[in-house]
Write a protein that holds these residues in place. Structure first.
Motif, PDB file in Angstrom:
ATOM      1  N   UNK A 114       0.860  -1.182   0.000  1.00  0.00           N
ATOM      2  CA  UNK A 114       0.000   0.000   0.000  1.00  0.00           C
ATOM      3  C   UNK A 114       0.895   1.231   0.000  1.00  0.00           C
ATOM      4  N   UNK A 115       0.850   2.081  -1.044  1.00  0.00           N
ATOM      5  CA  UNK A 115       1.750   3.244  -1.077  1.00  0.00           C
ATOM      6  C   UNK A 115       1.534   4.192   0.090  1.00  0.00           C
ATOM      7  N   UNK A 116       0.342   4.185   0.670  1.00  0.00           N
ATOM      8  CA  UNK A 116       0.085   5.061   1.814  1.00  0.00           C
ATOM      9  C   UNK A 116       0.831   4.590   3.057  1.00  0.00           C
ATOM     10  N   UNK A 164      -3.304  11.612  -6.404  1.00  0.00           N
ATOM     11  CA  UNK A 164      -4.207  10.486  -6.197  1.00  0.00           C
ATOM     12  C   UNK A 164      -3.953   9.810  -4.856  1.00  0.00           C
ATOM     13  N   UNK A 165      -2.665   9.648  -4.480  1.00  0.00           N
ATOM     14  CA  UNK A 165      -2.335   8.997  -3.217  1.00  0.00           C
ATOM     15  C   UNK A 165      -2.738   9.850  -2.034  1.00  0.00           C
ATOM     16  N   UNK A 166      -2.485  11.148  -2.106  1.00  0.00           N
ATOM     17  CA  UNK A 166      -2.694  12.019  -0.951  1.00  0.00           C
ATOM     18  C   UNK A 166      -4.140  12.485  -0.829  1.00  0.00           C
ATOM     19  N   UNK A 167      -4.747  12.915  -1.932  1.00  0.00           N
ATOM     20  CA  UNK A 167      -6.099  13.480  -1.876  1.00  0.00           C
ATOM     21  C   UNK A 167      -7.171  12.576  -2.469  1.00  0.00           C
ATOM     22  N   UNK A 168      -6.770  11.556  -3.198  1.00  0.00           N
ATOM     23  CA  UNK A 168      -7.748  10.663  -3.788  1.00  0.00           C
ATOM     24  C   UNK A 168      -8.530  11.263  -4.941  1.00  0.00           C
ATOM     25  N   UNK A 200       2.882  18.752 -10.217  1.00  0.00           N
ATOM     26  CA  UNK A 200       2.115  19.099 -11.415  1.00  0.00           C
ATOM     27  C   UNK A 200       2.657  20.405 -11.992  1.00  0.00           C
ATOM     28  N   UNK A 201       3.008  20.390 -13.260  1.00  0.00           N
ATOM     29  CA  UNK A 201       3.569  21.582 -13.894  1.00  0.00           C
ATOM     30  C   UNK A 201       2.536  22.348 -14.720  1.00  0.00           C
ATOM     31  N   UNK A 202       1.394  21.756 -14.924  1.00  0.00           N
ATOM     32  CA  UNK A 202       0.333  22.466 -15.655  1.00  0.00           C
ATOM     33  C   UNK A 202      -0.282  23.541 -14.782  1.00  0.00           C
ATOM     34  N   UNK A 257       4.841  19.269   3.954  1.00  0.00           N
ATOM     35  CA  UNK A 257       5.133  20.045   2.750  1.00  0.00           C
ATOM     36  C   UNK A 257       5.929  19.204   1.749  1.00  0.00           C
ATOM     37  N   UNK A 258       6.904  18.459   2.240  1.00  0.00           N
ATOM     38  CA  UNK A 258       7.703  17.607   1.357  1.00  0.00           C
ATOM     39  C   UNK A 258       6.836  16.508   0.737  1.00  0.00           C
ATOM     40  N   UNK A 259       6.063  15.819   1.575  1.00  0.00           N
ATOM     41  CA  UNK A 259       5.270  14.685   1.097  1.00  0.00           C
ATOM     42  C   UNK A 259       4.314  15.127   0.002  1.00  0.00           C
ATOM     43  N   UNK A 260       3.682  16.260   0.205  1.00  0.00           N
ATOM     44  CA  UNK A 260       2.665  16.686  -0.734  1.00  0.00           C
ATOM     45  C   UNK A 260       3.273  17.260  -2.003  1.00  0.00           C
TER      46      UNK A 260
END
Length: 317
Positions: A34-36, A203-207, A279-281, A194-197
């Motif tokens: 589980x990546x979480x 998808x992993x952090x906020x779903x 995300x760079x967009x 701050x680093x993790x996010x």
């Protein structure tokens, strides 16, 4: 917990090798695929290291530094049962992960199904009894640090640091030593979130998807919190972009000067605005894009003022 405080009241020194081995044993049965789970293990180890660095920068005694390191190691222990039972990081949709941590460390994991702790009853699983037994045997504070568990003052500091690490505000009644450790752990946690996010995916952090994040609004409450220089309360986060605003607000509430310097050195303070989740967009919501630009400039000016006042280094931006 500084050099000027009475050494007679200091908690016992920590056997770090034992504590780390106990942590590894505690998390071993949880789903490593589980990546979480992997994310939380890595986050935990970094928070322990950051807590040590902040405590050193603040002039804590060696024993005080040890207790901060241990509190950092234990602060998110409740996340593992939260993920196993509910598969979410959202406390509102599961249970207060800090309260789960206190239950595992100090209450023998006897309240995991208590309605006072649980916001959403999880589906029953055949391995629930086995994991409850594992938490009881492997998760007690005495397994990590027998000396600290046997010392009432040291144990209460750890209980407070774990129980309040994600609270919006610390209780006013905390004594100076306990508040000092709580502030160290809360600073370390904010810095690493701050680093993790900024290094993990949305998808992993906020779903949610990248497109959903980039199209979202910023709620008025989150905007008000940002320009009032305070953290965003959980009940004020209504839109996906509010999460990014809340992250940026962490910088305002770092307590120790060493914490701001470490955060600047790591370079993640402004990434919620620049490259959230890598995300760079650009934001497709034009109002959000404009507001994020304003917030970025405002936070940079605020950081410049603080670093000039404290003498902390400001890296090239």
């Amino acid at each position: 917990m500084t050099h000027s405080e009475g050494a007679a009241e200091a908690p016992a020194a920590i056997d770090r090798a034992r504590a780390r081995a106990t942590f590894d044993a505690y998390v071993a049965p949880y789903d490593a695929d589980n990546p979480c789970i992997a994310l939380k293990v890595e986050h935990t180890l970094r928070v322990a290291e950051l807590a040590q660095r902040i405590a050193q920068g603040a002039g804590f005694t060696p024993v005080g530094i040890d207790i901060c390191w241990l509190a950092g190691l234990l602060h998110d222990i409740g996340r593992f049962e939260q993920l196993r039972r509910w598969d979410t990081f959202r406390d509102d949709d599961s249970a207060d992960h800090a309260a789960i941590g206190v239950d595992v460390l100090f209450e023998g994991a006897t309240h995991l199904d208590d309605p006072a702790l649980v916001h959403a009853v999880p589906a029953s699983r055949p391995d629930d009894d086995a994991f409850a037994a594992h938490a009881y045997e492997a998760g007690a504070l005495a397994a990590f640090a027998p000396g600290t568990a046997a010392d009432p003052a040291g144990a209460e500091i750890i209980r407070a640091a774990v129980g309040y690490h994600s609270a919006f505000r610390l209780p006013d009644a905390l004594d100076v030593r306990t508040r000092a450790v709580c502030d160290v752990v809360r600073d370390a946690d904010k810095i690493d979130i701050l680093r993790v996010t900024c290094t993990d995916d949305v998808e992993t952090v906020l779903g949610i998807t990248e497109d959903e994040l980039l199209a979202s609004d910023v709620s008025p409450a989150a905007e008000d919190a940002f320009f009032s220089h305070r953290c965003v309360r959980r009940d004020e986060r209504r839109e996906p972009a509010d999460y990014l605003v809340g992250l940026a607000c962490f910088t305002y509430e770092l307590v120790y000067p060493a914490s701001l310097e470490i955060a600047l050195d790591q370079g993640f303070i402004f990434q919620p605005f620049e490259r959230p989740f890598g995300i760079r967009r650009a934001f497709t919501n034009r109002a959000t894009a404009h507001l994020m630009n304003r917030m970025d400039g405002h936070l940079r000016a605020w950081v410049d003022e603080r670093t000039e006042a404290s003498g902390a280094r400001t890296p090239a931006l």
